[in-house]
Enzyme design. Structure first.
Site, PDB file in Angstrom:
ATOM      1  N   GLY A  74      -0.951  45.137  48.893  1.00  0.00           N
ATOM      2  CA  GLY A  74       0.122  44.659  49.762  1.00  0.00           C
ATOM      3  C   GLY A  74      -0.299  44.653  51.203  1.00  0.00           C
ATOM      4  O   GLY A  74      -1.429  45.009  51.532  1.00  0.00           O
ATOM      5  N   GLU A 129      -1.635  38.090  48.839  1.00  0.00           N
ATOM      6  CA  GLU A 129      -2.116  39.396  48.387  1.00  0.00           C
ATOM      7  C   GLU A 129      -2.630  39.322  46.948  1.00  0.00           C
ATOM      8  O   GLU A 129      -3.654  39.912  46.606  1.00  0.00           O
ATOM      9  CB  GLU A 129      -0.987  40.432  48.464  1.00  0.00           C
ATOM     10  N   ASP A 180      10.778  56.581  56.256  1.00  0.00           N
ATOM     11  CA  ASP A 180       9.645  57.495  56.094  1.00  0.00           C
ATOM     12  C   ASP A 180       8.734  57.123  54.928  1.00  0.00           C
ATOM     13  O   ASP A 180       7.855  57.888  54.564  1.00  0.00           O
ATOM     14  CB  ASP A 180      10.152  58.930  55.931  1.00  0.00           C
ATOM     15  N   GLU A 236     -11.763  49.942  45.962  1.00  0.00           N
ATOM     16  CA  GLU A 236     -11.916  49.696  44.535  1.00  0.00           C
ATOM     17  C   GLU A 236     -10.671  49.005  44.030  1.00  0.00           C
ATOM     18  O   GLU A 236      -9.617  49.081  44.662  1.00  0.00           O
ATOM     19  CB  GLU A 236     -11.985  51.020  43.771  1.00  0.00           C
TER      20      GLU A 236
END
Lengths: 225, 225
Positions: free
Chosen positions: B42, B58, B80, B111
């Site tokens: 993302g 993406e 948060d 990876e």
DNA sequence: GCAAAAGTGTTGAGATTACACCCATGC
DNA sequence: GCATGGGTGTAATCTCAACACTTTTGC
């Protein structure tokens, strides 16, 4: 790393069932390119504020009641949906009982009012698309959950409940089958009280739970088309 | 009016069915507080870019195939969830046929690899929550739509199709009932060709439409948990 | 010939629909 | 007494789940 990115916003579609119509709350925009057009209430998310909080804030500005059903709907992010700036808007839908307080325009909007969802005007931004998605979601969800609790007061008659289940998909239901099925789901419980009115008193019921719960389907498949 | 607001981002959950397991694509994060942790691919939305475009970008970075099923899932916006900055992330889920090209890590990640969704590691951000929502949606959707086409090649046998319908909810189906029901839906059509293999040749089928379509339910209610 | 997957129908139980008449109240 | 909504049961149809044996192939 001083890049610019779209900002996050929220818009809220507020529904109620008034008598025999499903209605949505619209506000009239005061400033900018869409001045004078109707839209769903909304605004930019404040830094540090959760999305749901932002939605509740917008909602509360319009109708000062708590205990509202609020669900995230979809996020619209086309760059040209807002001509002023690229804004990614997460939409919510809220359900109010018909008895809820009247809408207030607040300082941000010129006016606020309820509109029959079947006869919405041309709205600002991409809000007609939002309306379509919200309606579709509400229709799908009423068929297999207890969301209807958001549209009703604590105590209601089976007749009132049935009206909600008829207005949203927009088709009549057989009264005897409806009563049997809705009772079989166990979503509602009898209050052993009665509402007196112009006619024979009707038994009052309440939802067993006032939070989302799944149930077996109340409509037939073909009713979802 | 020089206020600051959360930025919009996208994350993509990419699924495939490999043999008897449902797998998701994870990438290993190179930099920042979550360095070394796995996550779904993302990133921030670029100004002027539609949300779906960002998701496709993406996705394409990881697996260079087109004609991918892509659907918006949910938007997560807790302040948060990303310790660096308040980012509102719209998640998507994508479906690939098992035969699709191997994942590439690109330059952004250390990876990339496929993980059985039943045994996902502890992920970065709130991505374990995203995984749960994605899985729930996929399970719900396979029961009453043709989304499965995204997980299969053009031509497939009923056995392969059934395996998809078993792996996702995670329970076996009666072969005779499955075949009858899936054929009754009209979602698939026989190709009048046969796949030869280690055993008796199997008739090949294809989805009538390679875009989302609703159908009557294939599972019983209790199978949705 | 044997292992492995493909192919094929029926039956009982449960769910769904359609449908009509009487009841209690306010006016 | 009449208009209005509330309350109740049954029969026919359809859908769903359970279940076992034969076929075709590669090895």
């Amino acid at each position: 790393m001083r890049q610019r990115h779209p900002w996050a916003a929220v818009d809220v579609v507020i529904f109620r069932v008034d008598g025999r119509a499903l209605e949505a709350l619209l506000v009239k925009i005061k400033h900018g390119p869409f001045r004078g057009r109707w839209a769903f209430p909304g605004g930019l998310v404040v830094l540090g504020e959760a999305l749901d909080e932002a939605a509740r804030r917008e909602l509360f500005e319009k109708t000062p009641i708590h205990d509202v059903y609020l669900e995230q709907l979809f996020t619209f992010g086309d760059p040209d949906r807002n001509p002023a700036r690229h804004v990614v808007s997460t939409t919510y839908f809220a359900l109010l009982p018909a008895s809820a307080a009247a809408p207030r325009a607040g300082t941000k909007y010129a006016e606020a009012g309820w509109f029959n969802v079947k006869r919405l005007p041309v709205l600002a931004y991409d809000h007609n698309r939002i309306a379509a998605v919200a309606l579709e979601r509400l229709r799908a969800k009423i068929a297999y959950t207890n969301v209807a609790y958001g549209l009703l007061p604590r105590a209601f008659t089976l007749g009132e409940l049935q009206r909600v289940y008829e207005v949203i998909p927009g088709r009549p239901l057989d009264r005897r089958n409806f009563r049997r099925k809705i009772l079989e789901t166990g979503l509602i419980k009898p209050l052993h009280r009665y509402r007196r009115g112009a006619h024979r008193p009707a038994a009052l019921y309440a939802f067993r739970e006032r939070r989302l719960a799944a149930a077996r389907r109340i409509f037939r498949w073909s009713d979802l088309g």
